[in-house]
Design a protein around this motif. Structure first.
Motif, PDB file in Angstrom:
ATOM      1  N   GLU A 301       0.814  -1.113  -0.050  1.00 32.32           N
ATOM      2  CA  GLU A 301      -0.119   0.226   0.003  1.00 32.32           C
ATOM      3  C   GLU A 301       0.768   1.225   0.105  1.00 32.32           C
ATOM      4  O   GLU A 301       2.166   1.094   0.018  1.00 32.32           O
ATOM      5  CB  GLU A 301      -1.019  -0.072   1.204  1.00 32.32           C
ATOM      6  CG  GLU A 301      -0.333   0.292   2.553  1.00 32.32           C
ATOM      7  CD  GLU A 301       0.013  -1.160   3.143  1.00 32.32           C
ATOM      8  OE1 GLU A 301       0.832  -1.931   2.630  1.00 32.32           O
ATOM      9  OE2 GLU A 301      -0.327  -1.370   4.310  1.00 32.32           O
ATOM     10  N   ARG A 302       0.188   2.455   0.148  1.00 36.29           N
ATOM     11  CA  ARG A 302       0.735   3.672   0.033  1.00 36.29           C
ATOM     12  C   ARG A 302       1.884   3.900  -0.949  1.00 36.29           C
ATOM     13  O   ARG A 302       2.850   4.537  -1.071  1.00 36.29           O
ATOM     14  CB  ARG A 302       1.379   4.031   1.533  1.00 36.29           C
ATOM     15  CG  ARG A 302       0.390   4.078   2.572  1.00 36.29           C
ATOM     16  CD  ARG A 302       1.228   4.448   3.899  1.00 36.29           C
ATOM     17  NE  ARG A 302       1.909   3.293   4.167  1.00 36.29           N
ATOM     18  CZ  ARG A 302       1.628   2.434   5.082  1.00 36.29           C
ATOM     19  NH1 ARG A 302       0.483   2.207   5.239  1.00 36.29           N
ATOM     20  NH2 ARG A 302       2.540   1.254   5.380  1.00 36.29           N
ATOM     21  N   GLN A 303       1.100   3.700  -2.106  1.00 35.50           N
ATOM     22  CA  GLN A 303       1.979   3.791  -3.486  1.00 35.50           C
ATOM     23  C   GLN A 303       1.796   5.186  -4.297  1.00 35.50           C
ATOM     24  O   GLN A 303       0.645   5.452  -4.073  1.00 35.50           O
ATOM     25  CB  GLN A 303       1.755   2.695  -4.518  1.00 35.50           C
ATOM     26  CG  GLN A 303       2.220   1.290  -4.155  1.00 35.50           C
ATOM     27  CD  GLN A 303       3.780   1.173  -4.339  1.00 35.50           C
ATOM     28  OE1 GLN A 303       4.228   1.436  -5.540  1.00 35.50           O
ATOM     29  NE2 GLN A 303       4.442   0.819  -3.222  1.00 35.50           N
ATOM     30  N   SER A 304       2.669   5.765  -4.653  1.00 35.55           N
ATOM     31  CA  SER A 304       2.367   6.870  -5.573  1.00 35.55           C
ATOM     32  C   SER A 304       2.456   6.522  -7.169  1.00 35.55           C
ATOM     33  O   SER A 304       3.077   5.800  -7.445  1.00 35.55           O
ATOM     34  CB  SER A 304       3.134   8.074  -5.328  1.00 35.55           C
ATOM     35  OG  SER A 304       2.908   8.446  -3.877  1.00 35.55           O
ATOM     36  N   ALA A 349       6.786   3.661  -4.155  1.00 39.17           N
ATOM     37  CA  ALA A 349       6.604   4.028  -2.558  1.00 39.17           C
ATOM     38  C   ALA A 349       7.116   5.313  -2.293  1.00 39.17           C
ATOM     39  O   ALA A 349       6.991   5.657  -1.205  1.00 39.17           O
ATOM     40  CB  ALA A 349       6.775   2.662  -1.712  1.00 39.17           C
ATOM     41  N   ARG A 351       7.284   8.837  -2.458  1.00 36.96           N
ATOM     42  CA  ARG A 351       6.743   9.704  -2.833  1.00 36.96           C
ATOM     43  C   ARG A 351       7.700  10.987  -3.078  1.00 36.96           C
ATOM     44  O   ARG A 351       7.466  11.630  -4.256  1.00 36.96           O
ATOM     45  CB  ARG A 351       5.344  10.192  -1.965  1.00 36.96           C
ATOM     46  CG  ARG A 351       4.684  11.585  -2.378  1.00 36.96           C
ATOM     47  CD  ARG A 351       3.416  11.613  -1.491  1.00 36.96           C
ATOM     48  NE  ARG A 351       2.901  12.889  -1.673  1.00 36.96           N
ATOM     49  CZ  ARG A 351       1.459  13.073  -1.456  1.00 36.96           C
ATOM     50  NH1 ARG A 351       0.744  12.270  -0.489  1.00 36.96           N
ATOM     51  NH2 ARG A 351       0.893  14.331  -1.718  1.00 36.96           N
ATOM     52  N   HIS A 371      -1.851   9.658  -5.538  1.00 39.12           N
ATOM     53  CA  HIS A 371      -1.483   8.969  -4.603  1.00 39.12           C
ATOM     54  C   HIS A 371      -2.501   8.100  -3.673  1.00 39.12           C
ATOM     55  O   HIS A 371      -3.534   8.195  -4.139  1.00 39.12           O
ATOM     56  CB  HIS A 371      -0.784  10.001  -3.697  1.00 39.12           C
ATOM     57  CG  HIS A 371       0.046  11.025  -3.924  1.00 39.12           C
ATOM     58  ND1 HIS A 371       1.391  10.727  -4.455  1.00 39.12           N
ATOM     59  CD2 HIS A 371       0.096  12.246  -4.424  1.00 39.12           C
ATOM     60  CE1 HIS A 371       1.984  11.799  -4.873  1.00 39.12           C
ATOM     61  NE2 HIS A 371       1.192  12.634  -4.963  1.00 39.12           N
ATOM     62  N   GLY A 372      -2.009   7.275  -2.653  1.00 37.35           N
ATOM     63  CA  GLY A 372      -2.864   6.499  -1.815  1.00 37.35           C
ATOM     64  C   GLY A 372      -3.420   5.169  -2.685  1.00 37.35           C
ATOM     65  O   GLY A 372      -4.504   4.827  -2.700  1.00 37.35           O
ATOM     66  N   LYS A 373      -2.390   4.756  -3.516  1.00 42.99           N
ATOM     67  CA  LYS A 373      -2.752   3.599  -4.283  1.00 42.99           C
ATOM     68  C   LYS A 373      -2.038   2.238  -3.860  1.00 42.99           C
ATOM     69  O   LYS A 373      -0.943   2.457  -2.710  1.00 42.99           O
ATOM     70  CB  LYS A 373      -2.369   3.576  -5.676  1.00 42.99           C
ATOM     71  CG  LYS A 373      -2.730   4.854  -6.321  1.00 42.99           C
ATOM     72  CD  LYS A 373      -4.120   4.877  -6.634  1.00 42.99           C
ATOM     73  CE  LYS A 373      -4.838   6.363  -7.158  1.00 42.99           C
ATOM     74  NZ  LYS A 373      -6.663   5.825  -7.378  1.00 42.99           N
ATOM     75  N   THR A 374      -2.445   1.196  -4.156  1.00 44.77           N
ATOM     76  CA  THR A 374      -2.147  -0.066  -3.799  1.00 44.77           C
ATOM     77  C   THR A 374      -1.844  -1.145  -4.914  1.00 44.77           C
ATOM     78  O   THR A 374      -2.536  -1.050  -5.799  1.00 44.77           O
ATOM     79  CB  THR A 374      -2.946  -0.807  -2.678  1.00 44.77           C
ATOM     80  OG1 THR A 374      -3.193  -0.067  -1.356  1.00 44.77           O
ATOM     81  CG2 THR A 374      -2.432  -2.409  -2.446  1.00 44.77           C
ATOM     82  N   ASP A 421      -6.880   1.385  -5.194  1.00 39.02           N
ATOM     83  CA  ASP A 421      -7.057   2.288  -4.164  1.00 39.02           C
ATOM     84  C   ASP A 421      -6.670   1.573  -2.905  1.00 39.02           C
ATOM     85  O   ASP A 421      -7.158   0.346  -2.623  1.00 39.02           O
ATOM     86  CB  ASP A 421      -8.321   2.897  -4.285  1.00 39.02           C
ATOM     87  CG  ASP A 421      -8.477   4.150  -5.290  1.00 39.02           C
ATOM     88  OD1 ASP A 421      -7.484   4.640  -5.567  1.00 39.02           O
ATOM     89  OD2 ASP A 421      -9.606   4.434  -5.347  1.00 39.02           O
ATOM     90  N   ASP A 422      -5.923   2.487  -2.104  1.00 39.00           N
ATOM     91  CA  ASP A 422      -5.551   2.037  -0.814  1.00 39.00           C
ATOM     92  C   ASP A 422      -6.975   1.537  -0.079  1.00 39.00           C
ATOM     93  O   ASP A 422      -7.175   0.166   0.698  1.00 39.00           O
ATOM     94  CB  ASP A 422      -4.906   2.944   0.132  1.00 39.00           C
ATOM     95  CG  ASP A 422      -3.447   2.884  -0.385  1.00 39.00           C
ATOM     96  OD1 ASP A 422      -2.810   2.062  -0.952  1.00 39.00           O
ATOM     97  OD2 ASP A 422      -2.755   4.060   0.459  1.00 39.00           O
TER      98      ASP A 422
END
Length: 440
Positions: A301-304, A349, A351, A371-374, A421-422
């Motif tokens: 998670e928390r990928q940009s 990851a 950012r 942002h906020g991608k998984t 999405d996360d």
């Protein structure tokens, strides 16, 4: 010889350390080498104390927590006075200059493992198992200067073998994970949760029978048990499957753990400190065929995401090389990528690094950041041979109302990755686990 690594939750308090003592004592005939993480919560406390010091505030939380552990274990009250004094002086120095460099952060972070091995070795010895604490750099583990992600220098193995040959045969070596020293004697770390890597590197250098990673789960699971109640243990898996799972977010292993074991062909066994009789998961070069199309589901998670659009890349040789030259200069670690004739989409990851690269990439095309991608990954050795598995995976995710924004699946790949999405992690993982494993 076996190398036994115990994570922070396994050495969190006296009750857990008593379990570790029993486990190590039962393996005494196999000449165990123990690699330990810091006690649970200590590393976070150290990092927070370092940040507070850089802001001019001195806190004693990590020392207070460690003193509580010493009291639980009934260690001599002055056992760690040298460490406490050194740490206090270091934090005071950081507070005076109000600067926290990667070098200083590694130095502060190292105290977690340095304190834990001394407390554990003392407890072992007073309870019938002769043991001695060792800082791993005293056993030949000399690294490069990459603070926060250091790696041992070429040829370190010979020094390690010589150092271990000099150790008393009747003592269990309790060794610091996570840390090292460079040639100048400066303390480095191999990365957060890197004690797994220390253990596998030592296992390879010492030609160990196997490397054991002791955690708080029953080995590697078919999914994150905190998300899927029905997640189950995987008895056997191949190195390449485990490496993909670790990279794509499995919480059980450090992503780099398996590389030394793979090169040395040493099995890695993942076991549960709280249920030592459970067989856990054995990871090796060849594993028994699984009846499932997939082995496990992992997520990161928390990928940009950076999207670069430009018609200038249409039919232009060398365009991607230019893009990746910019990304490399900014040290962007790309996790997932998809391209068309007029656009590139990639994830990371990191950012801040991606945002820095975006400014320069904007000179060659239109850049968009999200942002906020998984990254959601389905991993399994049988994926390339199962017709329609990709359609089934995407159908299941769509049926859960989850939108897939990117897909990556290489030729003969053992992992099928999607970007979501996360907020959709729970729904996506649960429906995929039901589809892939519930019927078996």
């Amino acid at each position: 010889m076996i190398v036994m690594k115990f994570g922070g939750s396994s050495v969190a308090n006296r009750g857990q350390i008593e379990k570790v003592l029993s486990i190590v004592d039962s393996a005494r005939e196999r000449a165990p080498v123990v690699v330990s993480s810091a006690h649970k919560g200590i590393t976070d406390a150290l990092v927070n104390a370092a940040k507070a010091a850089a802001a001019g505030e001195l806190v004693t939380t990590p020392i207070d927590l460690q003193r509580q552990l010493l009291a639980q274990l009934e260690c001599p009250v002055d056992l760690l006075d040298d460490c406490f004094g050194e740490l206090s002086d270091l934090l005071r120095g950081i507070s005076l200059v109000k600067e926290l460099s990667p070098r200083s952060l590694d130095y502060v972070s190292s105290f977690g493992e340095r304190m834990s091995v001394r407390a554990i070795a003392d407890f072992f010895t007073r309870n019938g198992l002769a043991a001695r604490a060792h800082d791993v750099w005293d056993l030949g583990f000399i690294t490069d200067d990459a603070f926060g992600r250091a790696r041992p220098l070429a040829g370190w193995e010979a020094n390690c073998q010589a150092a271990f040959a000099r150790l008393p045969a009747n003592e269990v070596a309790v060794v610091t994970g996570f840390v090292g020293k460079n040639r100048e004697g400066e303390i480095t770390t191999v990365g957060r949760n890197g004690s797994d890597l220390t253990a596998s590197l030592l296992g390879g250098a010492l030609a160990a029978e196997e490397v054991q990673i002791w955690t708080d789960t029953d080995g590697v699971m078919t999914a994150d048990p905190s998300v899927v109640d029905g997640a189950r243990n995987i008895p056997q898996m191949r190195f390449d499957e485990a490496a993909e799972l670790a990279y794509f977010g499995s919480r059980v292993l450090h992503p780099s753990t398996l590389l030394p074991a793979m090169s040395s062909d040493i099995p890695v066994r993942v076991l549960n400190t709280n249920r030592p009789a459970h067989p856990g998961t054995v990871i090796q070069k060849v594993a028994a065929p699984s009846p499932n199309a997939a082995t496990s589901i992992a997520y990161k998670e928390r990928q940009s995401v950076l999207v670069l659009r430009t018609t200038r890349m249409f039919g232009q040789a060398g365009f991607l090389a230019r893009v990746f030259e910019i990304l490399g200069r900014r040290e962007v670690d790309v996790d997932m990528i998809s391209t068309s004739e007029v656009s590139i989409s990639l994830t990371s990851a990191d950012r801040p690094a991606l945002e820095a690269a975006a400014d320069q990439l904007a000179t060659i095309g239109k850049v968009e950041l999200r942002h906020g991608k998984t990254i959601l990954a389905v991993v399994g050795q049988h994926l390339p041979a199962r017709p329609g598995i990709g359609a089934q995976v995407l159908g299941a995710v769509a049926g859960a109302g989850v939108n897939v924004e990117m897909i990556s699946y290489g030729m003969d790949s053992i992992n099928f990755t999607m970007l979501i999405d996360d907020a959709d992690i729970g729904r996506a993982v649960k429906v995929l686990h039901e589809m892939l494993f519930a019927a078996v």
